[in-house]
Design a protein around this motif. Structure first.
Motif, PDB file in Angstrom:
ATOM      1  N   LEU A  46      -1.283   7.434  -5.793  1.00 55.14           N
ATOM      2  CA  LEU A  46      -2.681   7.130  -5.474  1.00 55.14           C
ATOM      3  C   LEU A  46      -3.031   7.753  -4.122  1.00 55.14           C
ATOM      4  O   LEU A  46      -2.380   7.473  -3.113  1.00 55.14           O
ATOM      5  CB  LEU A  46      -2.911   5.623  -5.436  1.00 55.14           C
ATOM      6  CG  LEU A  46      -2.692   4.885  -6.769  1.00 55.14           C
ATOM      7  CD1 LEU A  46      -2.861   3.386  -6.587  1.00 55.14           C
ATOM      8  CD2 LEU A  46      -3.656   5.391  -7.824  1.00 55.14           C
ATOM      9  N   ALA A  47      -4.061   8.581  -4.119  1.00 51.70           N
ATOM     10  CA  ALA A  47      -4.418   9.303  -2.897  1.00 51.70           C
ATOM     11  C   ALA A  47      -5.183   8.435  -1.921  1.00 51.70           C
ATOM     12  O   ALA A  47      -5.042   8.570  -0.705  1.00 51.70           O
ATOM     13  CB  ALA A  47      -5.231  10.546  -3.262  1.00 51.70           C
ATOM     14  N   GLY A  48      -6.039   7.553  -2.394  1.00 49.63           N
ATOM     15  CA  GLY A  48      -6.845   6.726  -1.501  1.00 49.63           C
ATOM     16  C   GLY A  48      -8.104   6.250  -2.185  1.00 49.63           C
ATOM     17  O   GLY A  48      -8.297   6.451  -3.390  1.00 49.63           O
ATOM     18  N   LEU A  90       0.833  -1.206   0.000  1.00 46.37           N
ATOM     19  CA  LEU A  90       0.000   0.000   0.000  1.00 46.37           C
ATOM     20  C   LEU A  90       0.866   1.254   0.000  1.00 46.37           C
ATOM     21  O   LEU A  90       0.496   2.283  -0.584  1.00 46.37           O
ATOM     22  CB  LEU A  90      -0.922  -0.014   1.219  1.00 46.37           C
ATOM     23  CG  LEU A  90      -2.013  -1.098   1.204  1.00 46.37           C
ATOM     24  CD1 LEU A  90      -2.789  -1.104   2.512  1.00 46.37           C
ATOM     25  CD2 LEU A  90      -2.973  -0.901   0.024  1.00 46.37           C
ATOM     26  N   ALA A  91       2.023   1.172   0.651  1.00 44.61           N
ATOM     27  CA  ALA A  91       2.948   2.314   0.612  1.00 44.61           C
ATOM     28  C   ALA A  91       3.460   2.542  -0.803  1.00 44.61           C
ATOM     29  O   ALA A  91       3.647   3.695  -1.225  1.00 44.61           O
ATOM     30  CB  ALA A  91       4.110   2.053   1.571  1.00 44.61           C
ATOM     31  N   ARG A 140       0.813   4.394  -2.607  1.00 41.47           N
ATOM     32  CA  ARG A 140       0.820   5.810  -2.217  1.00 41.47           C
ATOM     33  C   ARG A 140       1.976   6.547  -2.896  1.00 41.47           C
ATOM     34  O   ARG A 140       1.826   7.678  -3.359  1.00 41.47           O
ATOM     35  CB  ARG A 140       0.956   5.919  -0.686  1.00 41.47           C
ATOM     36  CG  ARG A 140       0.941   7.363  -0.187  1.00 41.47           C
ATOM     37  CD  ARG A 140      -0.434   7.970  -0.415  1.00 41.47           C
ATOM     38  NE  ARG A 140      -0.462   9.376   0.009  1.00 41.47           N
ATOM     39  CZ  ARG A 140      -0.177  10.406  -0.772  1.00 41.47           C
ATOM     40  NH1 ARG A 140       0.188  10.198  -2.028  1.00 41.47           N
ATOM     41  NH2 ARG A 140      -0.266  11.636  -0.310  1.00 41.47           N
TER      42      ARG A 140
END
Length: 248
Positions: free
Chosen positions: A71-73, A63-64, A67
């Protein structure tokens, strides 16, 4: 017209009117009771081995990377495995889900044909290979899942087809000749011959009410058909003329 004659006519004409639909109800109901729903859904042909979970440290590192790739979320994030590789499914609010490889932050969706075939083969028990793969972009009576999707057909003697959503890489439906027969009979059963879904239609309600009236008419006529009414009539006649002749 006597009361018995009225109910006899009601019973007769409703029986003629509803005979075919009642036949569909009984035949389809017997079929539904005969075949277990698990077999209809092809659950017996599904691989039961669960994929190993993704370790938290591996998920966090992946996930890091996402990011770091900009990718913001997302509204929801689902971490799982796809063909053994850790992936993340990001679902933005009001948008289509997007699948990413956690190892290199690479976007995977929409998945290609060959990956869909591998997913379907891994889901199907045994060593069968996909016979045909076709793209599905519109809903049908057979498939109403996520679109677009891939339909993967197997030549296993049961007309098996596995649907894989292109955006998520997940199996969304399993179909077979048995399922299609079940679905066809379900459409006859609920009197929705096109969509096979609507069991709240006025047509079904009216047909059920007419059948109920026919059954009530049959119950009203039952004493007469069994001779009970005539026997009671003779008993009353004997009681009103106790000295009358009872025959030889």
């Amino acid at each position: 017209m006597t009361v018995s004659g009225f109910w006899a006519k009601v019973h007769k004409w409703l029986a003629l009117l509803m005979a075919v639909q009642i036949l569909f109800w009984f035949a389809s109901g017997l079929f539904f009771a005969w075949f277990p729903i698990e077999r209809v859904r092809s659950e017996h042909a599904k691989v039961e081995l669960a994929a190993p979970p993704v370790p938290l440290d591996e998920a966090a590192a992946g996930l890091a990377r996402l990011r770091g790739a900009g990718l913001a979320g997302a509204e929801t994030v689902e971490v799982r495995r796809l063909l053994g590789r850790p992936v993340a499914l990001l679902k933005p609010h009001g948008g289509r889900p997007v699948l990413y490889d956690l190892a290199d932050a690479r976007r995977l969706s929409p998945i290609p044909m060959n990956v869909a075939a591998q997913v379907a083969e891994a889901d199907h028990s045994g060593n069968l290979r996909a016979a045909r793969v076709s793209r599905v972009t519109e809903e049908t009576t057979e498939y109403r899942g996520l679109l677009p999707a891939w339909r993967v057909d197997f030549e296993d003697g049961e007309g098996r087809a596995i649907y894989v959503a292109a955006d998520t890489g997940q199996v969304t439906a399993r179909r077979s000749t048995l399922w299609r027969t079940y679905d066809f009979l379900w459409g006859l059963h609920i009197m929705d011959w096109r969509g096979h879904e609507d069991f709240n239609s006025w047509l079904l309600i009216v047909a059920t009410l007419l059948s109920l009236v026919m059954i009530i008419a049959g119950i009203v006529l039952l004493p007469s058909r069994l001779g009970v009414t005539g026997w009671l009539r003779r008993r009353r006649a004997l009681r009103s003329h106790p000295g009358g002749s009872r025959g030889p």
